[in-house]
Design a protein around this motif. Structure first.
Motif, short mmCIF file in Angstrom:
data_model
loop_
_atom_site.label_atom_id
_atom_site.label_comp_id
_atom_site.label_asym_id
_atom_site.label_seq_id
_atom_site.Cartn_x
_atom_site.Cartn_y
_atom_site.Cartn_z
N ALA A 62 0.88 -1.07 -0.09
CA ALA A 62 0.10 0.00 0.06
C ALA A 62 0.91 1.20 0.03
N MET A 63 1.93 1.24 0.92
CA MET A 63 2.74 2.41 0.89
C MET A 63 3.64 2.89 -0.47
N ALA A 64 3.88 1.82 -1.27
CA ALA A 64 4.44 1.95 -2.41
C ALA A 64 3.67 2.48 -3.28
N HIS A 65 2.62 2.81 -3.30
CA HIS A 65 1.52 3.38 -4.47
C HIS A 65 2.28 4.77 -4.72
N GLY A 66 3.06 5.40 -4.07
CA GLY A 66 3.32 6.67 -4.35
C GLY A 66 4.24 7.18 -3.36
N GLY A 67 4.46 8.45 -3.39
CA GLY A 67 5.78 9.21 -2.13
C GLY A 67 6.88 8.79 -2.54
N PRO A 104 5.51 -9.73 -4.06
CA PRO A 104 4.98 -8.39 -3.50
C PRO A 104 5.31 -7.17 -4.44
N ARG A 105 6.37 -7.14 -5.22
CA ARG A 105 6.62 -6.09 -6.15
C ARG A 105 5.59 -6.14 -7.27
N GLU A 106 5.29 -7.37 -7.89
CA GLU A 106 4.15 -7.34 -8.80
C GLU A 106 2.92 -6.91 -8.23
N LEU A 107 2.56 -7.40 -7.04
CA LEU A 107 1.27 -6.76 -6.65
C LEU A 107 1.16 -5.25 -6.42
N ALA A 108 2.37 -4.85 -5.88
CA ALA A 108 2.33 -3.26 -5.81
C ALA A 108 2.14 -2.57 -7.23
N ALA A 109 2.66 -3.20 -8.17
CA ALA A 109 2.90 -2.61 -9.51
C ALA A 109 1.23 -2.60 -9.74
N MET A 131 1.05 9.54 -16.29
CA MET A 131 0.33 8.31 -16.46
C MET A 131 1.44 7.50 -17.18
N GLU A 132 2.11 8.01 -18.12
CA GLU A 132 3.03 7.37 -18.99
C GLU A 132 4.32 6.89 -18.18
N ARG A 133 4.75 7.87 -17.44
CA ARG A 133 5.68 7.65 -16.43
C ARG A 133 5.53 6.49 -15.59
N GLU A 134 4.17 6.44 -15.24
CA GLU A 134 3.72 5.40 -14.25
C GLU A 134 3.67 4.09 -14.82
N ARG A 135 3.37 4.21 -16.05
CA ARG A 135 3.08 2.68 -16.91
C ARG A 135 4.55 2.19 -16.95
N ARG A 136 5.71 3.10 -17.29
CA ARG A 136 6.94 2.64 -17.78
C ARG A 136 7.47 2.13 -16.34
N ALA A 170 -3.46 0.31 -11.27
CA ALA A 170 -4.83 0.47 -11.18
C ALA A 170 -5.24 1.75 -10.30
N ASP A 171 -4.54 2.14 -9.44
CA ASP A 171 -4.74 3.49 -8.95
C ASP A 171 -4.81 4.80 -10.03
N GLU A 172 -3.62 4.85 -10.70
CA GLU A 172 -3.57 5.59 -11.68
C GLU A 172 -4.52 5.57 -12.75
#
Length: 397
Positions: A190-195, A222-227, A316-321, A232-234
């Motif tokens: 959950a923490m890895a979704h930003g910041g 875990p990394r895959e779930l965070a991604a 969003m493109e930065r997040e996708r990459r 999805a949040d984006e």
């Protein structure tokens, strides 16, 4: 690592039904294995998830108001400090006006239950879109719990909200999720979704999480779930996040209003097949001429909504990459396709802006994080000038 990933993939394939992926909720409902009961205080995965939802609901509901209350308190404290350090002179009055101008009260777009449901929908869409990929039952449970709590830290203020969720989560779920490593993984995802991390890095997924680790006698990713959560949040930033009531009451400042209006005009976010196992993200916006004309005052500078759309699609493109680095090889989302339709009187389409964002050969584009590196795209002021000149010609004829 090869053996670990083989075992994970074998368990995934055993969970599939007739080649069709189950949704995250369906997946955890289908698992009533005895091993979950002892680790979740006698509850199955689904029952444990419902309990997490129940105890987190008040904090999800209060996310926007909590963030606003903390912003107001910060605003008040800064003003009081300025008064205490100043004599009431012309200069100090100017200083106080500067404080009021530079510290807008944040009015978040929807971070409540509707947003949580939307993030779950988008996570399901990502997972189910690729038929050669799915999550184990336990991974589905962890991802759902992480989605539930990823924004609850806003109750304690917007700044570093992704870190503030830990105390709230631990305090209320320790009787249901009695295993500390399980809670740790859920919080870290959950923490890895930003910041940023404590070291200041934006690479939260790498720093917070392992690629694979054992938990309850199985390996999870875990990394895959965070991604998946982060992407999805984006993708869940569409018109469902627009606060109609607050907008109609005109109680939102431009600093926040432009974010609400961005969500309002974004009516479609979907995955589209490209063939060969790949897909793109399709974003469709609809604006009226009045949306083009409106200027928002952001920290003393004017900004058009169209320029906000450009900035957000680049983000969003930065997040996708970024997320793509951590996703399974079977999840191939390699492009964002944008369509911005502009309508005038009598539902007439008067212009349509289209562009794509993707990885090219070295060096990658957009090279300067600017929409101007994409060909044939006009800025907000240029588009407005073009539309108004076009209307003048039509009226003259």
């Amino acid at each position: 690592m090869v053996i670990i990933m083989y075992n994970i993939n074998r368990e995934i394939m055993n969970n599939r039904k007739s080649g069709v992926n189950m949704t995250l909720i369906e997946t955890i409902k289908a698992d009533n294995a005895e091993k979950w009961l002892k680790n979740h205080n006698g509850k199955s995965l689904y029952e444990a998830y419902l309990e997490v939802c129940r105890v987190m609901k008040p904090y999800i509901i209060e996310a926007e108001r909590g963030a606003m209350a903390n912003e107001i308190q910060k605003y008040r404290d800064d003003v009081i400090e300025k008064i205490n350090n100043s004599k009431i002179t012309i200069e100090s009055r100017h200083d106080l006006e500067t404080v009021f101008d530079e510290l807008p009260i944040l009015f978040l777009n929807n971070h409540g239950e509707d947003h949580i449901h939307r993030v779950i929908e988008k996570a399901d869409e990502i997972i189910s879109h690729f038929k050669d990929y799915s999550l184990t039952n336990f991974e589905s449970f962890i991802l759902l719990c992480s989605i539930q709590i990823h924004d609850i830290g806003n109750v304690l203020g917007r700044v570093d909200h992704e870190k503030k969720l830990c105390t709230i989560f631990d305090e209320h779920v320790k009787e249901t999720l009695i295993d500390t490593p399980e809670r740790r993984v859920i919080k870290a995802i959950a923490m890895a979704h930003g910041g940023r991390t404590q070291s200041g890095s934006k690479d939260t997924i790498s720093e917070y999480l392992k690629e694979s680790e054992p938990l309850f006698d199985e390996h999870i990713r875990p990394r895959e779930l965070a991604a998946i959560l982060r992407l999805a949040d984006e993708l869940a930033d569409d018109s469902t996040r627009y606060s109609y009531g607050a907008i109609s009451l005109k109680i939102i400042e431009d600093f926040s209003l432009i974010k609400h209006d961005y969500s309002r005009v974004l009516h479609t976010v979907m995955l589209e097949d490209k063939g060969f196992g790949c897909c793109n993200i399709k974003l469709a916006y609809e604006l009226g001429v009045e949306d083009l004309e409106k200027k928002y005052s952001i920290f003393g500078e004017e900004k058009y909504l169209l320029d906000e759309i450009y900035d957000r699609t680049l983000k969003m493109e930065r997040e996708r990459r970024y997320c793509h680095k951590f996703l399974n090889a079977n999840i191939k989302i390699d492009e964002i396709k944008v369509v911005i339709s502009i309508y005038g009187d009598y539902c007439a389409l008067i212009d349509e802006i289209t562009y794509s964002l993707e990885d090219y050969s070295y060096p990658s584009e957009p090279t300067d994080n600017s929409i101007k590196s994409i060909k044939n795209v006009k800025t907000g002021s240029e588009e407005l000038e073009y539309i108004l000149s076009k209307k003048e010609v039509e009226n003259a004829n």
